[in-house]
Design a protein around this motif. Structure first.
Motif, PDB file in Angstrom:
ATOM      1  N   ALA A  34      68.181  59.169  59.881  1.00  0.00           N
ATOM      2  CA  ALA A  34      68.480  60.478  59.286  1.00  0.00           C
ATOM      3  C   ALA A  34      68.019  60.538  57.840  1.00  0.00           C
ATOM      4  N   LEU A  35      68.235  59.463  57.073  1.00  0.00           N
ATOM      5  CA  LEU A  35      67.795  59.456  55.676  1.00  0.00           C
ATOM      6  C   LEU A  35      66.280  59.507  55.572  1.00  0.00           C
ATOM      7  N   THR A  36      65.584  58.838  56.485  1.00  0.00           N
ATOM      8  CA  THR A  36      64.117  58.862  56.463  1.00  0.00           C
ATOM      9  C   THR A  36      63.579  60.257  56.739  1.00  0.00           C
ATOM     10  N   VAL A  37      64.116  60.910  57.760  1.00  0.00           N
ATOM     11  CA  VAL A  37      63.669  62.264  58.082  1.00  0.00           C
ATOM     12  C   VAL A  37      63.995  63.217  56.937  1.00  0.00           C
ATOM     13  N   PHE A  38      65.163  63.065  56.347  1.00  0.00           N
ATOM     14  CA  PHE A  38      65.535  63.918  55.208  1.00  0.00           C
ATOM     15  C   PHE A  38      64.572  63.706  54.044  1.00  0.00           C
ATOM     16  N   GLY A  39      64.175  62.452  53.805  1.00  0.00           N
ATOM     17  CA  GLY A  39      63.204  62.185  52.748  1.00  0.00           C
ATOM     18  C   GLY A  39      61.845  62.801  53.034  1.00  0.00           C
ATOM     19  N   VAL A  40      61.428  62.776  54.304  1.00  0.00           N
ATOM     20  CA  VAL A  40      60.150  63.393  54.669  1.00  0.00           C
ATOM     21  C   VAL A  40      60.208  64.913  54.463  1.00  0.00           C
ATOM     22  N   ILE A  41      61.335  65.522  54.776  1.00  0.00           N
ATOM     23  CA  ILE A  41      61.482  66.966  54.567  1.00  0.00           C
ATOM     24  C   ILE A  41      61.388  67.304  53.082  1.00  0.00           C
ATOM     25  N   LEU A  42      62.045  66.510  52.240  1.00  0.00           N
ATOM     26  CA  LEU A  42      61.957  66.742  50.795  1.00  0.00           C
ATOM     27  C   LEU A  42      60.530  66.525  50.288  1.00  0.00           C
ATOM     28  N   ALA A  43      59.848  65.522  50.836  1.00  0.00           N
ATOM     29  CA  ALA A  43      58.450  65.300  50.445  1.00  0.00           C
ATOM     30  C   ALA A  43      57.571  66.472  50.848  1.00  0.00           C
ATOM     31  N   ASN A  44      57.825  67.028  52.027  1.00  0.00           N
ATOM     32  CA  ASN A  44      57.079  68.202  52.466  1.00  0.00           C
ATOM     33  C   ASN A  44      57.323  69.384  51.535  1.00  0.00           C
ATOM     34  N   ALA A  45      58.573  69.562  51.098  1.00  0.00           N
ATOM     35  CA  ALA A  45      58.884  70.637  50.156  1.00  0.00           C
ATOM     36  C   ALA A  45      58.190  70.422  48.813  1.00  0.00           C
ATOM     37  N   ALA A  46      58.142  69.164  48.359  1.00  0.00           N
ATOM     38  CA  ALA A  46      57.452  68.864  47.098  1.00  0.00           C
ATOM     39  C   ALA A  46      55.957  69.137  47.207  1.00  0.00           C
ATOM     40  N   LEU A  47      55.371  68.828  48.365  1.00  0.00           N
ATOM     41  CA  LEU A  47      53.942  69.110  48.562  1.00  0.00           C
ATOM     42  C   LEU A  47      53.663  70.608  48.494  1.00  0.00           C
ATOM     43  N   LEU A  48      54.558  71.412  49.065  1.00  0.00           N
ATOM     44  CA  LEU A  48      54.372  72.862  48.996  1.00  0.00           C
ATOM     45  C   LEU A  48      54.404  73.344  47.555  1.00  0.00           C
ATOM     46  N   GLY A  49      55.292  72.773  46.749  1.00  0.00           N
ATOM     47  CA  GLY A  49      55.347  73.169  45.343  1.00  0.00           C
ATOM     48  C   GLY A  49      54.123  72.731  44.571  1.00  0.00           C
ATOM     49  N   ILE A  50      53.613  71.527  44.858  1.00  0.00           N
ATOM     50  CA  ILE A  50      52.427  71.034  44.146  1.00  0.00           C
ATOM     51  C   ILE A  50      51.210  71.877  44.465  1.00  0.00           C
ATOM     52  N   GLU A  51      51.117  72.384  45.694  1.00  0.00           N
ATOM     53  CA  GLU A  51      49.948  73.161  46.094  1.00  0.00           C
ATOM     54  C   GLU A  51      49.880  74.530  45.424  1.00  0.00           C
ATOM     55  N   THR A  52      50.914  74.916  44.692  1.00  0.00           N
ATOM     56  CA  THR A  52      50.850  76.183  43.945  1.00  0.00           C
ATOM     57  C   THR A  52      50.100  76.040  42.620  1.00  0.00           C
ATOM     58  N   TYR A  53      49.726  74.803  42.247  1.00  0.00           N
ATOM     59  CA  TYR A  53      48.971  74.559  41.018  1.00  0.00           C
ATOM     60  C   TYR A  53      47.507  74.324  41.384  1.00  0.00           C
ATOM     61  N   PRO A  54      46.622  75.263  41.095  1.00  0.00           N
ATOM     62  CA  PRO A  54      45.209  75.124  41.499  1.00  0.00           C
ATOM     63  C   PRO A  54      44.540  73.881  40.925  1.00  0.00           C
ATOM     64  N   GLY A  55      44.892  73.501  39.685  1.00  0.00           N
ATOM     65  CA  GLY A  55      44.263  72.329  39.087  1.00  0.00           C
ATOM     66  C   GLY A  55      44.585  71.059  39.841  1.00  0.00           C
ATOM     67  N   LEU A  56      45.843  70.892  40.216  1.00  0.00           N
ATOM     68  CA  LEU A  56      46.231  69.703  40.964  1.00  0.00           C
ATOM     69  C   LEU A  56      45.622  69.697  42.362  1.00  0.00           C
ATOM     70  N   VAL A  57      45.512  70.877  42.968  1.00  0.00           N
ATOM     71  CA  VAL A  57      44.905  70.955  44.303  1.00  0.00           C
ATOM     72  C   VAL A  57      43.444  70.556  44.255  1.00  0.00           C
ATOM     73  N   ALA A  58      42.726  71.031  43.235  1.00  0.00           N
ATOM     74  CA  ALA A  58      41.307  70.689  43.128  1.00  0.00           C
ATOM     75  C   ALA A  58      41.094  69.204  42.864  1.00  0.00           C
ATOM     76  N   GLU A  59      42.024  68.587  42.137  1.00  0.00           N
ATOM     77  CA  GLU A  59      41.860  67.179  41.788  1.00  0.00           C
ATOM     78  C   GLU A  59      42.349  66.236  42.888  1.00  0.00           C
ATOM     79  N   TRP A  60      43.408  66.626  43.569  1.00  0.00           N
ATOM     80  CA  TRP A  60      44.027  65.747  44.563  1.00  0.00           C
ATOM     81  C   TRP A  60      43.970  66.346  45.965  1.00  0.00           C
ATOM     82  N   ARG A  61      42.934  67.098  46.234  1.00  0.00           N
ATOM     83  CA  ARG A  61      42.852  67.787  47.534  1.00  0.00           C
ATOM     84  C   ARG A  61      42.908  66.795  48.702  1.00  0.00           C
TER      85      ARG A  61
END
Length: 303
Positions: A34-61
């Motif tokens: 359960a903790l592992t799946v919860f961590g993956v969900i939080l990581a997925n949410a963090a990825l969605l937030g990072i993708e709102t920054y065009p500079g980071l997307v272009a550099e770490w696509r």
């Protein structure tokens, strides 16, 4: 005479499906899973937030895309393990709405139409964040309460819409010519009254209305009393009632969720208990026979 020992009663044979379900259930019920799946969900949410920054997307696509695929693989493995954990009782998997929600979220990611549409895919990834409710009981209770309050909320919206329409028509009649910016049409009047429902700007509206007519004080006072106090409190009451019902349902379902046992396992446990009771009776009879000095199984002569 002692009962004959039957090994078949001690351990009932398991089928391959039951053994698979038992092994997978041991994994899915573990805390680390359960903790592992919860961590993956939080990581997925963090990825969605990072993708709102065009500079980071272009550099770490490349790395962002790799991380998204890793999250999808993790979610796929999780849902497969949950399906396998219900291999001996698939109906229980379907009965749980959270299982159906998780399955739909994972399966939609593999549909060709969804994979080709970036907007739909992002919304689907955003839906994964809602899966945190599975691991947060209080959040799950709130979501269930919101869903149960929808019928009452629709009735509230109907009554509230009727009140807004009546007061908007009255406001258009009295203030339409003098204040066309707020009451020049039925749409403007409804929007003005809807914003006043939160009591934001009610003072300015009353002062403006008093310059037009003294009856405006009665108009705004009755509207605030009916819309802001009565209707809003009714809505709060509907939500609180649904919240109490959701909490009671959660308490009733918690024992079933924490210790799910299939019919086959019930039969096996019953057979094991019967076998243990028979062995206990045999041991008791042997102890009694030794205590009175008779061989085991010999009956006392009848006078």
């Amino acid at each position: 005479m002692p009962y004959p020992y039957d090994p078949a009663l001690e351990t009932a044979p398991r089928t391959a499906r039951q053994e698979l379900a038992r092994r997978c259930r041991a994994i899915t019920d573990a805390r680390w899973f359960a903790l592992t799946v919860f961590g993956v969900i939080l990581a997925n949410a963090a990825l969605l937030g990072i993708e709102t920054y065009p500079g980071l997307v272009a550099e770490w696509r490349h790395w962002l895309r790799l991380a998204e695929h890793a999250c999808l693989v993790a979610f796929t493995v999780e849902i497969l393990l949950r399906l396998a954990a219900h291999a001996d009782r698939p109906r229980d998997f379907v009965k749980d709405p959270w299982n159906l929600f998780d399955l739909a979220v994972v399966l939609c990611a593999f549909l060709p139409v969804v994979r080709e549409n970036t907007t739909v895919l992002r919304l689907l990834r955003l839906a994964r964040v809602l899966r945190t409710a599975r691991f947060l009981p209080q959040l799950r209770v709130v979501l269930v309460a919101v869903a149960r309050s929808l019928p009452g909320t629709l009735s509230f919206l109907l009554v509230g819409g009727l009140v807004l329409y009546v007061y908007a028509m009255v406001g258009w009649v009295f203030f339409g010519h003098h204040d066309p910016e707020h009451y020049g049409s039925i749409g403007r009047a409804v929007l003005t009254l809807f914003l006043l429902m939160t009591l934001d700007g009610i003072g300015d509206a009353v002062h403006t209305g008093l310059e037009i007519s003294r009856w405006s004080l009665l108009y705004y006072a009755s509207y605030v009393l009916l819309a802001s106090f009565v209707l809003v409190n009714v809505l709060i009451g509907v939500v609180l009632t649904s919240l109490d019902d959701a909490r009671e349902t959660e308490r009733d379902e918690e024992p079933q969720r924490s210790a799910p046992v299939s019919d086959d396992e019930d039969s096996r446990l019953l057979l094991e208990r019967v076998a243990a009771a028979r062995r206990a009776l045999d041991d008791l009879e042997a102890d009694l026979a030794r205590s009175i000095g008779r061989p085991v199984g010999e009956r006392r002569p009848v006078a």
